[in-house]
Design a protein around this motif. Structure first.
Motif, PDB file in Angstrom:
ATOM      1  N   GLN A   1      73.634  90.223  46.542  1.00 47.05           N
ATOM      2  CA  GLN A   1      74.364  89.172  46.947  1.00 47.05           C
ATOM      3  C   GLN A   1      73.717  87.730  46.182  1.00 47.05           C
ATOM      4  OE1 GLN A   1      74.069  87.833  51.079  1.00 47.05           O
ATOM      5  NE2 GLN A   1      76.091  87.918  51.304  1.00 47.05           N
ATOM      6  N   TYR A   2      72.329  87.836  46.347  1.00 46.75           N
ATOM      7  CA  TYR A   2      71.801  86.620  45.815  1.00 46.75           C
ATOM      8  C   TYR A   2      72.135  86.336  44.336  1.00 46.75           C
ATOM      9  CZ  TYR A   2      68.166  83.892  43.559  1.00 46.75           C
ATOM     10  OH  TYR A   2      67.455  82.891  42.967  1.00 46.75           O
ATOM     11  N   LEU A   3      71.962  87.504  43.421  1.00 46.90           N
ATOM     12  CA  LEU A   3      72.049  87.337  42.096  1.00 46.90           C
ATOM     13  C   LEU A   3      73.634  87.313  41.517  1.00 46.90           C
ATOM     14  CD1 LEU A   3      69.880  90.455  40.940  1.00 46.90           C
ATOM     15  CD2 LEU A   3      69.682  88.181  40.616  1.00 46.90           C
ATOM     16  N   SER A   4      74.511  87.848  42.512  1.00 47.79           N
ATOM     17  CA  SER A   4      76.079  87.697  42.003  1.00 47.79           C
ATOM     18  C   SER A   4      76.362  86.396  42.378  1.00 47.79           C
ATOM     19  CB  SER A   4      76.716  88.603  42.811  1.00 47.79           C
ATOM     20  OG  SER A   4      76.577  88.453  44.323  1.00 47.79           O
ATOM     21  N   LEU A   5      76.279  85.559  43.718  1.00 46.86           N
ATOM     22  CA  LEU A   5      76.625  84.314  44.130  1.00 46.86           C
ATOM     23  C   LEU A   5      75.948  83.283  43.125  1.00 46.86           C
ATOM     24  CD1 LEU A   5      76.616  84.604  47.902  1.00 46.86           C
ATOM     25  CD2 LEU A   5      78.296  84.575  46.054  1.00 46.86           C
ATOM     26  N   LYS A   6      74.559  83.732  42.838  1.00 44.01           N
ATOM     27  CA  LYS A   6      73.730  82.645  42.030  1.00 44.01           C
ATOM     28  C   LYS A   6      74.351  82.391  40.751  1.00 44.01           C
ATOM     29  CE  LYS A   6      70.092  79.752  41.827  1.00 44.01           C
ATOM     30  NZ  LYS A   6      70.312  78.409  42.598  1.00 44.01           N
ATOM     31  N   THR A   7      74.638  83.647  40.116  1.00 42.47           N
ATOM     32  CA  THR A   7      75.305  83.872  38.692  1.00 42.47           C
ATOM     33  C   THR A   7      76.557  83.053  38.560  1.00 42.47           C
ATOM     34  OG1 THR A   7      74.277  85.891  38.191  1.00 42.47           O
ATOM     35  CG2 THR A   7      75.950  85.175  37.096  1.00 42.47           C
ATOM     36  N   LEU A   8      77.415  83.032  39.862  1.00 43.41           N
ATOM     37  CA  LEU A   8      78.588  82.378  39.764  1.00 43.41           C
ATOM     38  C   LEU A   8      78.371  80.847  39.852  1.00 43.41           C
ATOM     39  CD1 LEU A   8      81.706  82.312  40.080  1.00 43.41           C
ATOM     40  CD2 LEU A   8      81.325  82.545  42.685  1.00 43.41           C
ATOM     41  N   ILE A   9      77.200  80.368  40.461  1.00 45.11           N
ATOM     42  CA  ILE A   9      77.089  79.164  40.742  1.00 45.11           C
ATOM     43  C   ILE A   9      76.708  78.405  39.286  1.00 45.11           C
ATOM     44  CG2 ILE A   9      75.677  77.502  41.688  1.00 45.11           C
ATOM     45  CD1 ILE A   9      75.764  79.068  44.377  1.00 45.11           C
TER      46      ILE A   9
ATOM     47  N   LEU B   1      71.766  76.942  28.694  1.00 45.23           N
ATOM     48  CA  LEU B   1      70.249  76.526  28.983  1.00 45.23           C
ATOM     49  C   LEU B   1      70.590  75.917  30.199  1.00 45.23           C
ATOM     50  CD1 LEU B   1      67.421  76.389  28.070  1.00 45.23           C
ATOM     51  CD2 LEU B   1      67.749  74.228  27.375  1.00 45.23           C
ATOM     52  N   ILE B   2      71.360  74.932  30.827  1.00 45.84           N
ATOM     53  CA  ILE B   2      71.286  74.504  32.179  1.00 45.84           C
ATOM     54  C   ILE B   2      71.693  75.459  33.060  1.00 45.84           C
ATOM     55  CG2 ILE B   2      72.570  73.143  33.550  1.00 45.84           C
ATOM     56  CD1 ILE B   2      72.704  71.049  31.302  1.00 45.84           C
ATOM     57  N   ALA B   3      72.578  76.609  32.659  1.00 41.06           N
ATOM     58  CA  ALA B   3      73.023  77.545  33.788  1.00 41.06           C
ATOM     59  C   ALA B   3      71.767  78.797  33.554  1.00 41.06           C
ATOM     60  CB  ALA B   3      74.215  78.341  33.047  1.00 41.06           C
TER      61      ALA B   3
ATOM     62  N   PHE C   1      75.117  71.101  47.764  1.00 35.73           N
ATOM     63  CA  PHE C   1      76.528  71.228  48.812  1.00 35.73           C
ATOM     64  C   PHE C   1      77.060  72.574  48.481  1.00 35.73           C
ATOM     65  CE2 PHE C   1      75.998  66.700  48.586  1.00 35.73           C
ATOM     66  CZ  PHE C   1      76.296  66.245  49.846  1.00 35.73           C
ATOM     67  N   LEU C   2      77.253  72.882  47.047  1.00 37.15           N
ATOM     68  CA  LEU C   2      77.892  74.201  46.873  1.00 37.15           C
ATOM     69  C   LEU C   2      77.244  75.369  47.044  1.00 37.15           C
ATOM     70  CD1 LEU C   2      80.603  75.649  45.860  1.00 37.15           C
ATOM     71  CD2 LEU C   2      79.959  75.246  43.381  1.00 37.15           C
ATOM     72  N   ASP C   3      75.779  75.345  46.494  1.00 36.06           N
ATOM     73  CA  ASP C   3      74.976  76.371  46.607  1.00 36.06           C
ATOM     74  C   ASP C   3      74.562  76.642  48.051  1.00 36.06           C
ATOM     75  OD1 ASP C   3      72.693  77.959  46.460  1.00 36.06           O
ATOM     76  OD2 ASP C   3      71.977  76.941  44.450  1.00 36.06           O
ATOM     77  N   PRO C   4      74.376  75.995  48.964  1.00 36.15           N
ATOM     78  CA  PRO C   4      74.076  76.197  50.249  1.00 36.15           C
ATOM     79  C   PRO C   4      75.211  76.739  50.956  1.00 36.15           C
ATOM     80  CG  PRO C   4      73.145  74.093  49.934  1.00 36.15           C
ATOM     81  CD  PRO C   4      73.961  74.339  48.865  1.00 36.15           C
ATOM     82  N   TYR C   5      76.483  76.145  50.649  1.00 36.60           N
ATOM     83  CA  TYR C   5      77.474  76.708  51.260  1.00 36.60           C
ATOM     84  C   TYR C   5      77.902  78.154  51.027  1.00 36.60           C
ATOM     85  CZ  TYR C   5      82.617  77.283  52.287  1.00 36.60           C
ATOM     86  OH  TYR C   5      83.989  77.656  52.754  1.00 36.60           O
ATOM     87  N   LEU C   6      77.833  78.526  49.724  1.00 34.60           N
ATOM     88  CA  LEU C   6      78.072  79.931  49.150  1.00 34.60           C
ATOM     89  C   LEU C   6      76.775  80.704  49.475  1.00 34.60           C
ATOM     90  CD1 LEU C   6      79.777  79.437  45.673  1.00 34.60           C
ATOM     91  CD2 LEU C   6      80.807  80.067  47.971  1.00 34.60           C
ATOM     92  N   MET C   7      75.603  80.363  49.308  1.00 41.92           N
ATOM     93  CA  MET C   7      74.491  81.082  49.654  1.00 41.92           C
ATOM     94  C   MET C   7      74.128  81.303  50.910  1.00 41.92           C
ATOM     95  SD  MET C   7      73.506  82.006  46.480  1.00 41.92           S
ATOM     96  CE  MET C   7      71.953  82.650  46.709  1.00 41.92           C
TER      97      MET C   7
END
Length: 372
Positions: free
Chosen positions: A200-208, A234-236, A284-290
């Motif tokens: 779950q962490y890897l998939s959501l983090k990759t999406l973000i 590079l940023i991603a 905002f987006l990262d805490p909301y999804l993760m």
């Protein structure tokens, strides 16, 4: 006697930790590709599971086809990233003389702005700097590093291939590990927790991260920043590294903008835009999804970043969070190490959003190994 036993356990645990740390440091050339291979397998499995959510077609896709599509998609993404890096290196080599002159001009402008041009040693210092730091030599060293990364990628792909083959027989191996059904169920429970939370962490983090890269590219491209696509990738990638990755993701393109443009207004505008994107998505987006999917304390994340970065360098910084999350899950399953897992958690409660209390009794029935 009880205090003596506890002290002895602490001493033995500290000695074991030092030995394990030394082994990990010495064997980083072996362990790093292996761990990356495991994480790539998690991404492949997660993408294959996500394909089942496709309307109409998804539920009807057989598992082999879903895995094939997942592997194909990841391979295309890796090939595109490698092609982007290679093409950008070719353009950098062509533009080296121009940007070296531009760098000299920026140093001159900074000296004049700070009033340092009158200093008797400034000109000599500037010339000595450019004599010692040649961009061509720096690029040559970078090319060698990229070649080493390419070899590591091949090794990782070999690990991924054999791990996917091993996945078929993993349930049988787990059942053969013990004759006690409770022990087997407990192993299933730990693996299920690791699989779900890490995947779950890897998939959501990759999406973000992909979203952050696209947004950053949309901000850099209108300015005409050279290698905007490369900076976006590079940023991603850097956003996988907690805290430090966000800072470097802004620093590198802005530093290049200083050399390319030299206009304070353009540089400051680009700096504000990239910083705003990092702030909004990261806060905002990262805490909301993760949410609290990993249940790790911010201090533990920072400490793990420094620890694994010290052991394995840059790869360790990327692997710090997944490894620490797996370690916390395993520690929570044993009474003697459960207090350590409590200290590592964000709120002191050993639970995940999907599984409830990790230290509780094992479930009677749980899926074996990574889910299909």
């Amino acid at each position: 006697m009880v205090r003596g036993d506890r002290l002895q356990s602490v001493v033995h645990g500290a000695a074991l930790a030092l030995i394990v740390g030394w082994v990990l440091y010495v064997g980083k050339q072996v362990f790093v590709p292996m761990v990356f291979g495991v994480l790539v397998v998690y991404v492949i499995i997660g993408l294959a599971r996500a394909l089942t959510a496709l309307p109409l077609v998804g539920p009807r896709l057989p598992a082999p086809l879903r895995y094939a599509l997942s592997i194909f998609g990841i391979s295309v993404a890796i090939a595109a990233a490698v092609s982007l890096v290679v093409n950008n290196f070719g353009r950098v080599v062509q533009l080296v003389p121009t940007y070296q002159d531009a760098l000299l001009q920026r140093i001159q402008q900074l000296a004049e702005f700070l009033g340092l041009q009158a200093a008797p040693t400034w000109t000599a210092l500037r010339e000595d700097f450019l004599a010692r730091v040649q961009l061509q030599d720096l690029i040559g060293t970078t090319v060698v590093s990229v070649t080493g990364i390419g070899m590591t990628v091949l090794i990782v792909l070999l690990y991924v291939t054999f791990l996917l083959l091993e996945k078929r027989v993993l349930p049988a191996k787990l059942h053969a590990m013990s004759d006690d059904p409770a022990d087997v169920a407990r192993i299933h429970h730990v693996l299920d927790s690791i699989n779900t939370r890490t995947g779950q962490y890897l998939s959501l983090k990759t999406l973000i991260n992909v979203l952050l890269g696209v947004v950053s590219w949309a901000m850099m491209a209108p300015f005409g920043l050279e290698f905007a696509g490369f900076w976006a990738v590079l940023i991603a990638v850097l956003n996988y590294v907690p805290y430090i990755g966000s800072f470097l993701g802004v620093l590198f393109p802005v530093a290049w903008a200083i050399v390319q443009f030299g206009d304070p207004g353009t540089v400051i505008t680009l700096l504000l835009l990239l910083t705003t994107a990092q702030f909004l998505i990261g806060n905002f987006l990262d805490p909301y999804l993760m949410g609290n999917s990993l249940n790790l304390s911010p201090f533990v994340i920072l400490a793990s970043l420094l620890t694994w970065g010290g052991l394995w360098g840059i790869p360790g910084a990327f692997l710090a969070v997944p490894i620490t999350a797996v370690l916390a899950i395993v520690l929570s399953e044993f009474p003697g190490t459960r207090p350590i897992a409590v200290l590592m958690s964000r709120n002191g409660r050993l639970h995940g959003r999907l599984h409830g209390r990790l230290g509780g009794p094992p479930r009677a029935r749980a899926p074996a190994g990574p889910p299909a």
